[in-house]
Design an enzyme around this catalytic site. Structure first.
Site, PDB file in Angstrom:
ATOM      1  N   ASP A   1      15.901  21.301  -2.900  1.00 33.28           N
ATOM      2  CA  ASP A   1      14.931  20.549  -3.724  1.00 33.28           C
ATOM      3  C   ASP A   1      15.410  20.376  -5.173  1.00 33.28           C
ATOM      4  O   ASP A   1      15.566  21.359  -5.891  1.00 33.28           O
ATOM      5  CB  ASP A   1      13.621  21.357  -3.673  1.00 33.28           C
TER       6      ASP A   1
ATOM      7  N   ALA B   1      -5.687  16.911  -4.191  1.00 36.85           N
ATOM      8  CA  ALA B   1      -6.403  17.534  -3.086  1.00 36.85           C
ATOM      9  C   ALA B   1      -5.464  18.448  -2.307  1.00 36.85           C
ATOM     10  O   ALA B   1      -5.862  19.514  -1.824  1.00 36.85           O
ATOM     11  CB  ALA B   1      -6.978  16.460  -2.160  1.00 36.85           C
TER      12      ALA B   1
ATOM     13  N   ASP C   1      10.302  21.936  -0.095  1.00 36.39           N
ATOM     14  CA  ASP C   1       9.935  21.987  -1.519  1.00 36.39           C
ATOM     15  C   ASP C   1       9.667  23.439  -1.855  1.00 36.39           C
ATOM     16  O   ASP C   1       8.928  24.116  -1.142  1.00 36.39           O
ATOM     17  CB  ASP C   1       8.654  21.192  -1.773  1.00 36.39           C
TER      18      ASP C   1
ATOM     19  N   ASP D   1       4.258  13.241   0.849  1.00 37.00           N
ATOM     20  CA  ASP D   1       5.647  12.774   0.826  1.00 37.00           C
ATOM     21  C   ASP D   1       6.498  13.475   1.892  1.00 37.00           C
ATOM     22  O   ASP D   1       7.705  13.251   1.973  1.00 37.00           O
ATOM     23  CB  ASP D   1       6.261  12.904  -0.574  1.00 37.00           C
TER      24      ASP D   1
ATOM     25  N   HIS E   1      -1.999  23.591 -15.477  1.00 33.14           N
ATOM     26  CA  HIS E   1      -1.142  23.090 -14.405  1.00 33.14           C
ATOM     27  C   HIS E   1       0.240  23.721 -14.510  1.00 33.14           C
ATOM     28  O   HIS E   1       0.759  23.879 -15.596  1.00 33.14           O
ATOM     29  CB  HIS E   1      -0.999  21.565 -14.501  1.00 33.14           C
ATOM     30  N   VAL E   2       0.792  24.137 -13.380  1.00 31.29           N
ATOM     31  CA  VAL E   2       2.238  24.423 -13.346  1.00 31.29           C
ATOM     32  C   VAL E   2       2.797  23.665 -12.150  1.00 31.29           C
ATOM     33  O   VAL E   2       2.085  23.348 -11.203  1.00 31.29           O
ATOM     34  CB  VAL E   2       2.589  25.924 -13.209  1.00 31.29           C
ATOM     35  N   SER E   3       4.077  23.371 -12.225  1.00 30.70           N
ATOM     36  CA  SER E   3       4.720  22.617 -11.155  1.00 30.70           C
ATOM     37  C   SER E   3       4.878  23.473  -9.900  1.00 30.70           C
ATOM     38  O   SER E   3       4.913  24.704  -9.971  1.00 30.70           O
ATOM     39  CB  SER E   3       6.083  22.137 -11.638  1.00 30.70           C
TER      40      SER E   3
ATOM     41  N   HIS F   1       7.554  23.079  -8.076  1.00 31.39           N
ATOM     42  CA  HIS F   1       8.994  23.026  -7.803  1.00 31.39           C
ATOM     43  C   HIS F   1       9.754  23.943  -8.757  1.00 31.39           C
ATOM     44  O   HIS F   1       9.468  23.965  -9.952  1.00 31.39           O
ATOM     45  CB  HIS F   1       9.509  21.597  -7.958  1.00 31.39           C
TER      46      HIS F   1
ATOM     47  N   HIS G   1       5.211  27.071  -2.816  1.00 29.15           N
ATOM     48  CA  HIS G   1       5.072  25.711  -3.349  1.00 29.15           C
ATOM     49  C   HIS G   1       3.605  25.574  -3.720  1.00 29.15           C
ATOM     50  O   HIS G   1       2.872  26.560  -3.709  1.00 29.15           O
ATOM     51  CB  HIS G   1       5.521  24.728  -2.253  1.00 29.15           C
TER      52      HIS G   1
ATOM     53  N   ASP H   1       0.823  -1.206   0.000  1.00 24.52           N
ATOM     54  CA  ASP H   1       0.000   0.000   0.000  1.00 24.52           C
ATOM     55  C   ASP H   1       0.858   1.256   0.000  1.00 24.52           C
ATOM     56  O   ASP H   1       0.675   2.142  -0.816  1.00 24.52           O
ATOM     57  CB  ASP H   1      -0.933  -0.006   1.213  1.00 24.52           C
TER      58      ASP H   1
END
Lengths: 555, 555
Positions: free
Chosen positions: B197, B234, B165, B78, B365-367, B369, B143, B51
């Site tokens: 990072d 989320a 991050d 994470d 979407h953008v990252s 990082h 972030h 899992d």
């Protein structure tokens, strides 16, 4: 060209739509069936233990006497890889392909022991065929392998045109441009329906010439101080040609590693599709005798496939080549969707071994499939009345259909088909009429189609939480447990660390069996009682659901 | 700040290097241990049935009395997902985090039943701590989630700086820029070592502001005629904020679907990190009563996870929301490596249901990082003497180390560490000295670490070709086979279609058993004879290697 009454024309895909892989398209003209391509697909993650997937050809088998020909557009696995299975049932059907394509097909058929039983016929882009009164021509297209053609089947309603895999490369490596004029002429004469490659329909612009990669490879090799190891698809013969050329330009020898790479280099060289000086190619065993800066190694493994040569080199598990400091490794391919992680792992391993790895940061790869502008050019040249976006996942077909609308094809005249959907053209109209059987035939080992949903479901269950056997001997007449229950597990937990749980499980099952015996349960009932009781207990303890197999011996 | 003799400073990672996920870094100052982050990782394909994966914290457990604090940089899985496991052994250690971070941690600890036993302490970017004589400060970074900090631990040799991050977003959604001045001041005072990072070290340029996505979302919603369904992580609270803002700007209501999405929206709203008008949020059950063009649905499933809400909608298996013609679905995330295929499948299903799907073609979407230029800016501000690229796979750490060299860090002062590699700073020098235990702890169900290589190997074997049981009862004294052999298989072949092979296998095994009994073989020998004989025969017949389990009952 025969003049006759309006034929009934049907077109459908047995593979290659709603997916990337196992391309197989069928054109049916009254009683005559023509097949275009016979590819394989590599299994998805959910197809546990499966080696390859081929199209379901039930329809062709049921109508085998009407199948007149199989045309192969080019020599990639997703277009030829299913042939050795398909031809088992269709040995009488002639297979048409260009020289390199047939060379690669022969390799496969030889392995399958079928080569002598089948009828391979050589064509080139200029060939004109009349088969069962139907007129068929071909046209050259550019792709990542030489000798690619599209197919044009004449019907009384206009031509059916299948592009094959293509891009428009204005500066192709072999100097052979696409047949623009022929395509324009075909369009001029009237095209009923175009089937066109959708792989890169989502990408705007133009894909770019394979020649761009040549310049880049040349530069990488020029700058490298040590050995250069280039990983590529073996079947990307244009790329291989450029590696040889860049090696020669920098006074290096080339050694070839990996079974498919060795095979394809041999065939392509023999048939004159790969050109290099005789002394350029050396045996791998000779490489260690050359200075590092005189060496290029051409290898398989650009997808991080666990057993491929590059992956083994990276793991330090290759017999002849290990990666060392100062090596430059070029990954001259992009990962196929699904392979991203294994490619990343390989790159990481290569870096750890001290190599300089060149991957997506430099232009060492371009796609073999045309992007949006090229797809629109094809539509402009061919001017089809009806359009079937093929060769792609559903969203790529969708994107391609939007391009076709932009170019002026009526949206009602575009069919986004799924495997088996038959589009019928009856004079004035076209419609999706019936459905023929279509789907995946799974090949595991030498079994064709003997693995299905139940077997896969069991493999999935086993892969998640393993298996627990509950072995019991009993005497049912005396309602007595003779020996057991013995619990044996594989892939569930470490037995040694779970002794307590196992002995409690044992106690619970023993009680259950005694109860069931007293109640006079039959075997089926007894088994399902054991299964249920054990399943509940083990889930409580571990939140896992191993497959439970009660084994009852009666004496 | 305490003045004292040169401390012995060590830094190492227990997770987060050589991988994306399960971040956990340790700074050791003489006898005091500080931990930064405690994340989880989702299992790779090879970890069948697992899992989640957490770091091996043997070292922390063995030195638990020296662990002074756990600092959490932000609330992503994470970085916090391992806490509920780690804290079982380290309940006495205070956990420091910002408001939103602690809010998300509390959710997890409540589920694990640990919330009341642990010591959570609130910080913000301005907090200054003195723990066991060591001075610790924080700095704000941007972030994809609000309330992120980096950590600065002062030592007698200079500061140890951990970025968390980060990217440099000049126009962040919440208006709170990175602490440029503080970073510059930290750099000015002298930094011994920077841990930074590496996620996007391979990407040139600048990542781009999250605000870009807001404008795009606004435009998509403005143009949509029907419902708009937005899938996102989320935990990407900034993205959620922008969805709410865009919905309000277009006079639409927002319904939230998916357990983690509902939880996080609730926490973030309660803590005031998500702002919208009270009436904007509606129950999912109300959605069907609103006109389609008044609805935005915010959902999980941007990664095509099989059980997530969007995936179920796409499969037409969601209880409340099914996709229909005229829906616009926005996938406001990119696939995490390894998820490409499941995301593609979901997109295909959505198209098939008639939705207009917006994915990577628009800037939705953008990252979170920073890319190469931002990483260089961080290095320029902090000016570290030594550098550890962290948070990334090996090749990302490599790329980051090259950036650091470009910026002027001496290549000898850069350490590309693997998990457990300890970098020790002893006054003038730094070196990789020892190795502490580090690795993957696998969690399957509620078992922590009870699945290891043997269990995984068995699962892999079972997943490939299934299992064949050979059940035999015999009387060894009389050297007699009493009943069986009975062959039972799961995940191997369809028994019904392979009757011939199975009965031949039966014959072969019977002969083998009789031979072994005559020869007086013991059980181990008998079992291995059965296994071998059967394995050879089945491989010949099928080219498959099922796991073979001989079950012998003696009476």
């Amino acid at each position: 060209m025969s003049k006759k009454k309006t034929e009934n024309v049907s077109v459908f895909a047995l593979g290659g739509v709603g997916e990337i892989g196992k391309n197989m398209y069928v054109v049916e003209l009254d009683d005559d069936i023509f097949v275009i391509d016979a590819g394989l697909m590599f299994p998805g993650d959910e197809m546990l233990g499966i080696d390859i997937v081929i199209p379901d050809i039930t329809y062709l088998k049921e109508n085998k006497d009407r199948v007149r020909a199989i045309f192969i557009t080019h020599g990639h696995e997703d277009h030829i890889g299913g042939l050795s299975y398909v031809l088992r049932d269709l040995k009488h059907v002639p297979v048409y392909g260009t020289k390199l394509t047939l060379g690669l097909i022969e390799l496969k058929l030889k392995e399958a022991g079928l080569l002598k039983e089948v009828d391979l016929r050589l064509i080139d882009a200029k060939t004109k065929l009349t088969i069962a009164d139907h007129f068929i021509t071909f046209f050259r297209v550019n792709h990542s392998i030489p000798d690619c053609v599209g197919v044009c089947i004449q019907t009384s309603q206009g031509a059916i045109v299948h592009t094959g895999d293509f891009k428009f490369d204005y500066t192709p490596v072999d100097g052979k441009q696409s047949d623009f004029n022929k395509l324009a002429a075909i369009g001029q004469r009237g095209v009923l329906c175009l089937l066109s490659d959708s792989t890169n329909a989502e990408r705007p612009g133009q894909t770019g010439s394979e020649s761009l990669v040549g310049a880049e490879l040349n530069d990488v090799i020029y700058q490298a101080e040590g050995r250069v190891i280039v990983a590529s698809f073996a079947s990307n013969v244009h790329r291989l040609q450029q590696v040889f050329a860049a090696a020669e330009a920098n006074d290096r020898k080339v050694a070839v590693v990996g079974r498919s790479m060795v095979n394809i280099v041999e065939v392509a060289q023999k048939l004159n599709y790969l050109r290099f000086k005789p002394k350029t190619l050396v045996e791998l065993s000779q490489v260690n005798r050359l200075p590092d800066n005189k060496v290029v190694i051409l290898t398989t493994g650009s997808q991080g496939e666990p057993m491929a040569a590059l992956t083994r080199m990276a793991r330090n598990a290759h017999k002849q080549v290990n990666i060392r400091l100062n090596d430059t490794v070029v990954i001259a391919a992009t990962p196929i969707p699904g392979n991203e992680k294994s490619v990343s792992k390989t790159i990481d391993l290569l870096f750890r071994s001290g190599a300089n790895v060149i991957y997506n940061q430099r232009k060492v790869h371009v796609s073999g499939h045309g992007s949006a502008e090229e797809l629109k050019l094809m539509l402009n040249l061919v001017k089809p009345k009806y359009f079937l976006p093929i060769h792609g996942e559903y969203r790529m077909q969708m994107a391609h259909s939007k391009l076709a609308e932009q170019v002026g094809v009526k949206s009602n005249n575009i069919f986004i088909v799924e495997k088996g959907d038959v589009v019928e053209f009856t004079g004035r109209k076209a419609r999706m009429s019936r459905k023929v059987p279509a789907g995946n035939v799974l090949i595991d080992g030498i079994g064709v189609g003997d693995v299905g949903n139940i077997v896969l479901r069991d493999r999935r269950l086993l892969s998640q939480d393993g298996v627990v056997l509950c072995v019991v001997t009993l005497n049912r007449k005396q309602k007595k447990l003779i020996s057991g229950p013995e619990l044996i597990s594989r892939g569930f937990v470490y037995m040694r660390e779970s002794e307590e749980m196992i002995s409690e499980a044992n106690r619970i099952v023993t009680k259950q069996i005694e109860k069931s015996l007293q109640a006079g349960s039959d075997w089926t009932e007894l088994k399902s009682n054991i299964r249920e009781r054990l399943s509940v207990y083990l889930y409580e303890q571990t939140k896992r659901r191993p497959m439970i197999l009660p084994i009852i011996m009666e004496i």
